[in-house]
Write an enzyme that holds these catalytic residues in place. Structure first.
Site, PDB file in Angstrom:
ATOM      1  N   THR A 132      -0.371 -42.792 -10.458  1.00  0.00           N
ATOM      2  CA  THR A 132      -0.839 -40.706 -10.109  1.00  0.00           C
ATOM      3  C   THR A 132      -1.751 -40.456 -11.245  1.00  0.00           C
ATOM      4  O   THR A 132      -1.907 -40.904 -12.199  1.00  0.00           O
ATOM      5  CB  THR A 132       0.876 -40.108  -9.563  1.00  0.00           C
ATOM      6  OG1 THR A 132       0.008 -38.441 -10.148  1.00  0.00           O
ATOM      7  CG2 THR A 132       1.772 -40.476 -10.895  1.00  0.00           C
ATOM      8  N   TYR A 157       8.888 -38.311 -14.430  1.00  0.00           N
ATOM      9  CA  TYR A 157       8.562 -38.392 -13.371  1.00  0.00           C
ATOM     10  C   TYR A 157       6.410 -39.238 -14.019  1.00  0.00           C
ATOM     11  O   TYR A 157       6.595 -40.468 -14.041  1.00  0.00           O
ATOM     12  CB  TYR A 157       8.050 -38.069 -12.434  1.00  0.00           C
ATOM     13  CG  TYR A 157       7.305 -38.146 -11.373  1.00  0.00           C
ATOM     14  CD1 TYR A 157       7.473 -39.902 -11.321  1.00  0.00           C
ATOM     15  CD2 TYR A 157       5.567 -38.389 -11.062  1.00  0.00           C
ATOM     16  CE1 TYR A 157       6.677 -40.770  -9.896  1.00  0.00           C
ATOM     17  CE2 TYR A 157       4.898 -38.671 -10.161  1.00  0.00           C
ATOM     18  CZ  TYR A 157       5.710 -39.957  -9.463  1.00  0.00           C
ATOM     19  OH  TYR A 157       4.434 -40.455  -8.958  1.00  0.00           O
TER      20      TYR A 157
HETATM   21  N1  LIG Z   1       3.445 -38.591  -3.246  1.00  0.00           N
HETATM   22  C1  LIG Z   1       2.134 -38.734  -3.710  1.00  0.00           C
HETATM   23  O1  LIG Z   1       1.519 -37.277  -3.487  1.00  0.00           O
HETATM   24  C2  LIG Z   1       1.441 -39.868  -4.784  1.00  0.00           C
HETATM   25  C3  LIG Z   1       0.467 -39.212  -5.249  1.00  0.00           C
HETATM   26  C4  LIG Z   1       0.130 -40.898  -6.237  1.00  0.00           C
HETATM   27  C5  LIG Z   1       0.449 -41.923  -6.332  1.00  0.00           C
HETATM   28  N2  LIG Z   1       2.114 -42.130  -6.373  1.00  0.00           N
HETATM   29  C6  LIG Z   1       2.751 -43.425  -5.978  1.00  0.00           C
HETATM   30  O2  LIG Z   1       3.106 -43.790  -4.529  1.00  0.00           O
HETATM   31  C7  LIG Z   1       4.289 -44.726  -4.466  1.00  0.00           C
HETATM   32  C8  LIG Z   1       4.558 -44.033  -3.452  1.00  0.00           C
HETATM   33  O3  LIG Z   1       4.643 -42.359  -3.915  1.00  0.00           O
HETATM   34  P1  LIG Z   1       5.373 -42.261  -2.114  1.00  0.00           P
HETATM   35  O4  LIG Z   1       5.384 -40.484  -2.529  1.00  0.00           O
HETATM   36  O5  LIG Z   1       5.104 -42.906  -0.732  1.00  0.00           O
HETATM   37  O6  LIG Z   1       7.074 -41.916  -2.774  1.00  0.00           O
HETATM   38  P2  LIG Z   1       8.748 -42.145  -2.185  1.00  0.00           P
HETATM   39  O7  LIG Z   1       9.157 -41.913  -2.764  1.00  0.00           O
HETATM   40  O8  LIG Z   1       7.715 -41.811  -0.612  1.00  0.00           O
HETATM   41  O9  LIG Z   1       8.916 -44.264  -1.312  1.00  0.00           O
HETATM   42  C9  LIG Z   1       9.543 -44.731  -2.691  1.00  0.00           C
HETATM   43  C10 LIG Z   1      10.043 -45.985  -1.880  1.00  0.00           C
HETATM   44  O10 LIG Z   1       9.966 -46.967  -3.087  1.00  0.00           O
HETATM   45  C11 LIG Z   1      11.879 -47.261  -2.083  1.00  0.00           C
HETATM   46  N3  LIG Z   1      12.092 -47.349  -4.012  1.00  0.00           N
HETATM   47  C12 LIG Z   1      12.627 -46.899  -4.781  1.00  0.00           C
HETATM   48  N4  LIG Z   1      13.216 -46.988  -6.452  1.00  0.00           N
HETATM   49  C13 LIG Z   1      13.514 -48.518  -5.378  1.00  0.00           C
HETATM   50  C14 LIG Z   1      13.965 -49.665  -6.001  1.00  0.00           C
HETATM   51  N5  LIG Z   1      14.484 -49.570  -7.256  1.00  0.00           N
HETATM   52  N6  LIG Z   1      13.322 -50.493  -6.028  1.00  0.00           N
HETATM   53  C15 LIG Z   1      13.340 -51.111  -4.324  1.00  0.00           C
HETATM   54  N7  LIG Z   1      12.417 -49.869  -3.638  1.00  0.00           N
HETATM   55  C16 LIG Z   1      12.393 -48.363  -4.157  1.00  0.00           C
HETATM   56  C17 LIG Z   1      12.266 -46.283  -1.640  1.00  0.00           C
HETATM   57  O11 LIG Z   1      13.103 -46.807  -1.196  1.00  0.00           O
HETATM   58  C18 LIG Z   1      11.124 -45.439  -1.165  1.00  0.00           C
HETATM   59  O12 LIG Z   1      10.567 -46.955   0.051  1.00  0.00           O
HETATM   60  C19 LIG Z   1       4.243 -44.364  -5.750  1.00  0.00           C
HETATM   61  O13 LIG Z   1       4.710 -45.905  -6.875  1.00  0.00           O
HETATM   62  C20 LIG Z   1       3.980 -42.763  -6.134  1.00  0.00           C
HETATM   63  O14 LIG Z   1       4.623 -43.101  -7.856  1.00  0.00           O
HETATM   64  C21 LIG Z   1       2.720 -41.058  -4.902  1.00  0.00           C
END
Ligand SMILES: NC(=O)c1ccc[n+]([C@@H]2O[C@H](COP(=O)([O-])OP(=O)(O)OC[C@H]3O[C@@H](n4cnc5c(N)ncnc54)[C@H](O)[C@@H]3O)[C@@H](O)[C@H]2O)c1
Length: 344
Positions: A132, A157
């Protein structure tokens, strides 16, 4: 390619899995199915011969290492994380565990696997870590984040993601594991867990409930459609230089209040809308502690070095997203039924 995706039942991971399987790749989705992981998000590809699922926690090295040995991936795309800033403020422990320890465990498993494959396969292998822009902290009114900026994470976070980025880079520098890191801004689009701003606003607007906006709504976020983010991840996987970081952004800066007003204006035009003008539902709520003022990404590196550009305009993406939430109430109901909703 054969690709392990972690967190493939979440918002971005599921968009990635759907795209990869659609493109003919073989995918092993490793997900612990936390409150944010919904098998429904990948239902459209679940029956494909190119899709497999392993319910596992990324903190557990043994099952992940065994899966790698058996599946023999060409790449790992690591998205599994705890992702909601407000939850990290209420309880940082899960964030430190999954985001830092879990990334360390994934790296350990990947390194053990990588050390035992043929030299040509070693060269071609990639570990892509999805992160992020929040690791860079908060910007004043001018300026943009670049790949050379120092890390200054402010929320638990962001700090946990910063820690994970450092581990990934260190495994590249120390062991030669071919790692890539992407840091992206705020994503929007279908299947986003309805605790995040855009789905919360759309669903509250439909129901005539207050539309919560933190503080005075002047905080700025840099928005990108999830499918553009996924396309950027694939471009980095194919063409990125191991050891490098790429910032991903669509030059989509919006003040939170302006974003909410944009959604309200679109909701006013929806057939049968009952609560027009929706703007009157806007309610300012106590600001999040340590709330970063502004995020804004300079995506010049990925644009010029890898030739990636976003394809979805904010206007089109927002129309499509709002329509999706309105047309997929059963998905929202499923989420609510499981009583997994957090503080919203
Ligand atoms: N949403 C955003 O705007 C954004 C922006 C930049 C980066 N990111 C990054 O992208 C990635 C995905 O984000 P998202 O919004 O899809 O998140 P999300 O919360 O929608 O999904 C997270 C997923 O990870 C799984 N998970 C959580 N803990 C786990 C564990 N210990 N073992 C295995 N699986 C596990 C959950 O079951 C879920 O399916 C993250 O790494 C986040 O930091 C998100």
């Amino acid at each position: 390619m054969k690709i392990i995706v972690t967190g493939g039942c979440g918002f971005i991971g599921s968009a990635l899995v759907r795209r990869l399987v659609g493109d003919g790749h073989q995918v092993l989705n490793v997900d612990a199915l936390t409150y944010a992981g919904l098998p429904e998000n990948v239902a459209s590809v679940a029956d494909s011969a190119d899709y497999a699922f392993l319910e596992a926690d990324v903190c557990d090295v043994a099952p992940v290492a065994a899966a790698m040995k058996q599946f023999r991936p060409d790449a790992v795309m690591h998205l599994a994380a705890e992702s909601h800033v407000d939850r990290s403020i209420d309880g940082p422990a899960d964030f430190i565990r999954t985001n830092v320890t879990g990334t360390g465990a994934m790296l350990e498993a990947a390194l053990a696997y990588w050390r035992n494959i043929r030299p040509e396969a070693q060269q071609a292998f990639r570990f892509l870590h999805v992160s992020t822009d929040e690791v860079y902290g908060s910007l004043p009114d001018g300026g943009y984040f670049t790949e050379n900026d120092p890390y200054r994470p402010n929320s638990p976070y962001a700090a946990s993601k910063a820690g994970s980025d450092h581990l990934v880079r260190a495994f590249g520098a120390t062991y030669g594991l071919p790692v890539l890191i992407t840091n992206c801004g705020n994503n929007y689009g279908p299947y986003q867990f309805p605790e995040k701003l855009i789905p919360v606003i759309v669903m509250n607007a439909v129901a005539g409930r207050p539309l919560p906006v933190y503080g005075d709504g002047a905080n700025v976020r840099d928005w990108i459609h999830v499918d553009d983010h996924v396309a950027a991840l694939l471009r980095v996987l194919e063409s990125g230089t191991p050891g490098e970081t790429y910032l991903v952004g669509a030059r989509g800066e919006r003040r939170n209040l302006d974003l909410v007003k944009t959604i309200c204006a679109r909701m006013d035009r929806v057939e049968g809308a009952r609560f027009t003008p929706h703007e009157k539902l806007i309610t300012f709520v106590t600001d999040r502690p340590g709330h970063d003022q502004r995020y804004a990404i300079d995506p010049t590196k990925i644009e010029t070095e890898l030739g990636w550009k976003p394809a979805i305009s904010f206007e089109d993406g927002m129309d499509q997203t709002i329509r999706w939430y309105l047309d997929n109430r059963d998905w929202i109901d499923t989420v609510h039924d499981r009583r997994r909703l957090g503080e919203g």
